[in-house]
Design a protein around this motif. Structure first.
Motif, PDB file in Angstrom:
ATOM      1  N   ASP A   1       0.826  -1.206   0.000  1.00  0.00           N
ATOM      2  CA  ASP A   1       0.000   0.000   0.000  1.00  0.00           C
ATOM      3  C   ASP A   1       0.863   1.259   0.000  1.00  0.00           C
ATOM      4  N   ILE A   2       2.120   1.128   0.454  1.00  0.00           N
ATOM      5  CA  ILE A   2       3.103   2.217   0.357  1.00  0.00           C
ATOM      6  C   ILE A   2       4.332   1.592  -0.303  1.00  0.00           C
ATOM      7  N   PRO A   3       4.301   1.361  -1.609  1.00  0.00           N
ATOM      8  CA  PRO A   3       5.280   0.485  -2.264  1.00  0.00           C
ATOM      9  C   PRO A   3       6.712   0.971  -2.265  1.00  0.00           C
ATOM     10  N   TYR A   4       6.933   2.256  -2.031  1.00  0.00           N
ATOM     11  CA  TYR A   4       8.288   2.773  -2.134  1.00  0.00           C
ATOM     12  C   TYR A   4       8.965   2.959  -0.779  1.00  0.00           C
ATOM     13  N   LEU A   5       8.369   2.441   0.304  1.00  0.00           N
ATOM     14  CA  LEU A   5       8.936   2.620   1.637  1.00  0.00           C
ATOM     15  C   LEU A   5       9.188   1.294   2.335  1.00  0.00           C
ATOM     16  N   VAL A   6      10.310   1.217   3.038  1.00  0.00           N
ATOM     17  CA  VAL A   6      10.615   0.110   3.937  1.00  0.00           C
ATOM     18  C   VAL A   6      11.061   0.727   5.257  1.00  0.00           C
ATOM     19  N   PHE A   7      10.463   0.262   6.367  1.00  0.00           N
ATOM     20  CA  PHE A   7      10.746   0.814   7.686  1.00  0.00           C
ATOM     21  C   PHE A   7      11.689  -0.119   8.447  1.00  0.00           C
TER      22      PHE A   7
END
Length: 258
Positions: free
Chosen positions: A74-80
């Motif tokens: 759902d937020i494809p360009y982020l990794v936390f």
């Protein structure tokens, strides 16, 4: 064998793909080319049991440091990335990795962050994840840029990314104050459809008077257009940040992937 043939095929594929498809392709390709897919090993991997595709991993970095990583399409360009969970499952988010492509390349960076999430181990290979606080973004601490055949890394990339980040923050602050501007957008396409004609009208018009002097100067120099063409996903991320991460506020049940 003609070695140019595969390159020609790749060019045709990229040309015919939609912007979203190109972005996804470049995100994956960028991770492989820059080695970021190999920067850690996965110890345990959980995935959501619901329709959400949230994924959480317990990982080890190359230096042996343990971390928790979570992401969602759902937020494809982020990794936390966060610290190992304490007793009870809470952990601190310490950085966010951003990678989004465009037709000419991509922007990739790590930004120092703060926030609290929780990963509760439930037994029977199940766990529960939720975001307990907002996530605050701070300074960009490293990154890479690809523009066609030019690749930037190290201090040069860091300087350009930080400068672009400052311009994007200024731009989004103006966008938020724009009369009648939506509080958030449901998609990248919707965001671009609304803002592109306002930032880049086809003809000079009275709307230009709404732009602050700094943005007019950036548009006249071509910098604003370059930021838009190369980093529209980044701009939308900052604009819709609270809405995007609110997706993670509800507790999600996960199961271990074997």
């Amino acid at each position: 064998m003609n070695r140019c043939f595969p390159a020609a095929i790749l060019f045709c594929v990229l040309f015919l793909c939609s912007c979203a498809a190109v972005s996804g392709f470049l995100e994956t390709g960028g991770r492989v080319l820059d080695g970021s897919v190999f920067e850690y090993t996965t110890n345990i991997r959980w995935k959501a049991l619901s329709i959400s595709s949230l994924e959480v991993r317990n990982i080890s970095l190359k230096d042996g440091t343990k971390e928790i990583v979570f992401s969602t399409p759902d937020i494809p360009y982020l990794v936390f990335f966060g610290t190992p969970p304490l007793v009870g499952g809470s952990f601190n988010i310490k950085r966010v990795h951003f990678l989004a492509g465009n037709y000419g390349g991509w922007n990739e960076f790590d930004i120092e962050s703060s926030g609290i999430a929780r990963l509760r181990i439930l037994g029977n290979d199940n766990a529960a994840f939720t975001l307990l606080s907002s996530v605050e973004l701070h300074s960009i601490i490293g990154g890479k840029i690809r523009r066609d055949y030019t690749r930037l890394s190290g201090e040069r990339a860091l300087e350009e990314l930080r400068n672009r980040g400052e311009r994007i923050t200024f731009l989004v602050d103006w966008m938020k104050s724009f009369p009648g501007a939506p509080a958030s957008f449901s998609s990248q396409d919707e965001f671009e459809f609304y803002w592109q004609p306002r930032l880049f009208p086809k003809k000079e018009s009275a709307r230009d008077l709404i732009l602050p002097e700094e943005l007019i100067s950036l548009r006249q120099s071509g910098t604003l257009e370059a930021d838009w063409n190369e980093a529209a996903a980044w701009i939308r991320m900052i604009y819709d940040w609270n809405t995007l991460i609110s997706i993670l506020n509800q507790e999600v049940i996960l199961t271990k992937v074997k």
